[in-house]
Design a protein around this motif. Sequence first.
Motif, PDB file in Angstrom:
ATOM      1  N   ASN A  52       0.829  -1.210   0.000  1.00 46.93           N
ATOM      2  CA  ASN A  52       0.000   0.000   0.000  1.00 46.93           C
ATOM      3  C   ASN A  52       0.858   1.253   0.000  1.00 46.93           C
ATOM      4  O   ASN A  52       0.551   2.229  -0.680  1.00 46.93           O
ATOM      5  N   VAL A  53       1.936   1.233   0.778  1.00 47.69           N
ATOM      6  CA  VAL A  53       2.835   2.391   0.824  1.00 47.69           C
ATOM      7  C   VAL A  53       3.464   2.620  -0.549  1.00 47.69           C
ATOM      8  O   VAL A  53       3.499   3.750  -1.038  1.00 47.69           O
ATOM      9  N   ILE A  54       3.937   1.556  -1.175  1.00 43.27           N
ATOM     10  CA  ILE A  54       4.563   1.693  -2.497  1.00 43.27           C
ATOM     11  C   ILE A  54       3.545   2.200  -3.518  1.00 43.27           C
ATOM     12  O   ILE A  54       3.825   3.117  -4.295  1.00 43.27           O
ATOM     13  N   PHE A  55       2.343   1.637  -3.499  1.00 35.77           N
ATOM     14  CA  PHE A  55       1.308   2.045  -4.449  1.00 35.77           C
ATOM     15  C   PHE A  55       0.901   3.504  -4.242  1.00 35.77           C
ATOM     16  O   PHE A  55       0.831   4.277  -5.210  1.00 35.77           O
ATOM     17  N   LEU A  56       0.644   3.896  -3.000  1.00 37.98           N
ATOM     18  CA  LEU A  56       0.246   5.281  -2.727  1.00 37.98           C
ATOM     19  C   LEU A  56       1.388   6.255  -2.997  1.00 37.98           C
ATOM     20  O   LEU A  56       1.159   7.370  -3.461  1.00 37.98           O
ATOM     21  N   SER A  57       2.618   5.830  -2.716  1.00 37.82           N
ATOM     22  CA  SER A  57       3.777   6.668  -3.034  1.00 37.82           C
ATOM     23  C   SER A  57       3.900   6.862  -4.538  1.00 37.82           C
ATOM     24  O   SER A  57       4.184   7.965  -5.013  1.00 37.82           O
ATOM     25  N   PHE A  58       3.685   5.776  -5.274  1.00 40.01           N
ATOM     26  CA  PHE A  58       3.695   5.865  -6.737  1.00 40.01           C
ATOM     27  C   PHE A  58       2.629   6.851  -7.227  1.00 40.01           C
ATOM     28  O   PHE A  58       2.913   7.701  -8.077  1.00 40.01           O
ATOM     29  N   LEU A  59       1.413   6.740  -6.694  1.00 35.94           N
ATOM     30  CA  LEU A  59       0.338   7.662  -7.102  1.00 35.94           C
ATOM     31  C   LEU A  59       0.682   9.110  -6.765  1.00 35.94           C
ATOM     32  O   LEU A  59       0.390  10.025  -7.547  1.00 35.94           O
ATOM     33  N   LEU A  60       1.304   9.313  -5.615  1.00 31.41           N
ATOM     34  CA  LEU A  60       1.728  10.653  -5.216  1.00 31.41           C
ATOM     35  C   LEU A  60       2.733  11.212  -6.219  1.00 31.41           C
ATOM     36  O   LEU A  60       2.580  12.337  -6.708  1.00 31.41           O
ATOM     37  N   GLY A  61       3.744  10.426  -6.530  1.00 37.22           N
ATOM     38  CA  GLY A  61       4.740  10.859  -7.506  1.00 37.22           C
ATOM     39  C   GLY A  61       4.143  11.064  -8.885  1.00 37.22           C
ATOM     40  O   GLY A  61       4.488  12.016  -9.596  1.00 37.22           O
ATOM     41  N   LEU A  62       3.230  10.179  -9.265  1.00 45.97           N
ATOM     42  CA  LEU A  62       2.579  10.296 -10.565  1.00 45.97           C
ATOM     43  C   LEU A  62       1.752  11.580 -10.652  1.00 45.97           C
ATOM     44  O   LEU A  62       1.753  12.259 -11.692  1.00 45.97           O
ATOM     45  N   ALA A  63       1.069  11.932  -9.572  1.00 45.86           N
ATOM     46  CA  ALA A  63       0.292  13.177  -9.562  1.00 45.86           C
ATOM     47  C   ALA A  63       1.209  14.385  -9.762  1.00 45.86           C
ATOM     48  O   ALA A  63       0.883  15.296 -10.535  1.00 45.86           O
ATOM     49  N   VAL A  64       2.349  14.392  -9.105  1.00 53.40           N
ATOM     50  CA  VAL A  64       3.300  15.490  -9.290  1.00 53.40           C
ATOM     51  C   VAL A  64       3.848  15.474 -10.715  1.00 53.40           C
ATOM     52  O   VAL A  64       3.980  16.526 -11.345  1.00 53.40           O
ATOM     53  N   ASP A  65       4.126  14.288 -11.241  1.00 53.85           N
ATOM     54  CA  ASP A  65       4.621  14.176 -12.620  1.00 53.85           C
ATOM     55  C   ASP A  65       3.619  14.718 -13.629  1.00 53.85           C
ATOM     56  O   ASP A  65       4.004  15.415 -14.577  1.00 53.85           O
ATOM     57  N   VAL A  66       2.363  14.406 -13.457  1.00 53.24           N
ATOM     58  CA  VAL A  66       1.330  14.846 -14.403  1.00 53.24           C
ATOM     59  C   VAL A  66       1.282  16.376 -14.455  1.00 53.24           C
ATOM     60  O   VAL A  66       1.220  16.963 -15.536  1.00 53.24           O
ATOM     61  N   PHE A  67       1.340  17.016 -13.290  1.00 50.51           N
ATOM     62  CA  PHE A  67       1.243  18.478 -13.256  1.00 50.51           C
ATOM     63  C   PHE A  67       2.572  19.169 -13.547  1.00 50.51           C
ATOM     64  O   PHE A  67       2.599  20.346 -13.875  1.00 50.51           O
ATOM     65  N   SER A  68       3.675  18.452 -13.398  1.00 52.47           N
ATOM     66  CA  SER A  68       5.004  19.049 -13.598  1.00 52.47           C
ATOM     67  C   SER A  68       5.615  18.679 -14.937  1.00 52.47           C
ATOM     68  O   SER A  68       6.690  19.169 -15.280  1.00 52.47           O
ATOM     69  N   ASN A  69       4.959  17.760 -15.667  1.00 49.66           N
ATOM     70  CA  ASN A  69       5.457  17.329 -16.967  1.00 49.66           C
ATOM     71  C   ASN A  69       6.860  16.725 -16.857  1.00 49.66           C
ATOM     72  O   ASN A  69       7.773  17.078 -17.592  1.00 49.66           O
TER      73      ASN A  69
END
Length: 173
Positions: A52-69
């Motif tokens: 769960n930590v790895i998955f939620l961490s991935f989603l967190l990073g992915l959200a920043v990636d989407v908005f930061s390109n």
Amino acid sequence: MIKLRFYITVYFIIFVLLQVLVMNNIHLFKLATPFIYIYVFLKFPVDMTRMNVIFLSFLLGLAVDVFSNTFGMHAAACSFAGFIRRPLLERFVDIKDLPEGSIPSYKLFGFGKFIRYVFILTVLHHVALFVIEAFTFFQPLMMIVRMTSAILFSSLLILTTEAFNFEKNRNGE
């Protein structure tokens, strides 16, 4: 449990927005950009499963990636930090002795252990992020200077944020 999920969701939204709208525009001396969004996975409950930590961490990073390109750099670095988090926590505290749903804090770990926990996880995240970003060691000195300044800046902001949470928790109980 529902309250905990609510707080994680609120932290997720607030810190992603704070990162992409404010922190990504800060470049102290054209070197240090703080990555305060990692505060979210630093504050996941200690008894949360590693997957769960790895998955939620991935989603967190992915959200920043989407908005930061940034094409998955933050998702990869956050996934790595999420993977390392559990063994790191076990190094600082005996997880089995903690109450269910305990969240890492100054109060739970003590000041010294919490500062080391934040600093080590920040270092691991930032090293992964900067190595992925550079994808080469062409300018190793510049990369080390940028990495060190970002680690110090991010750690300072995270510990300051936690200090405000600590004061709120201390006075609220």
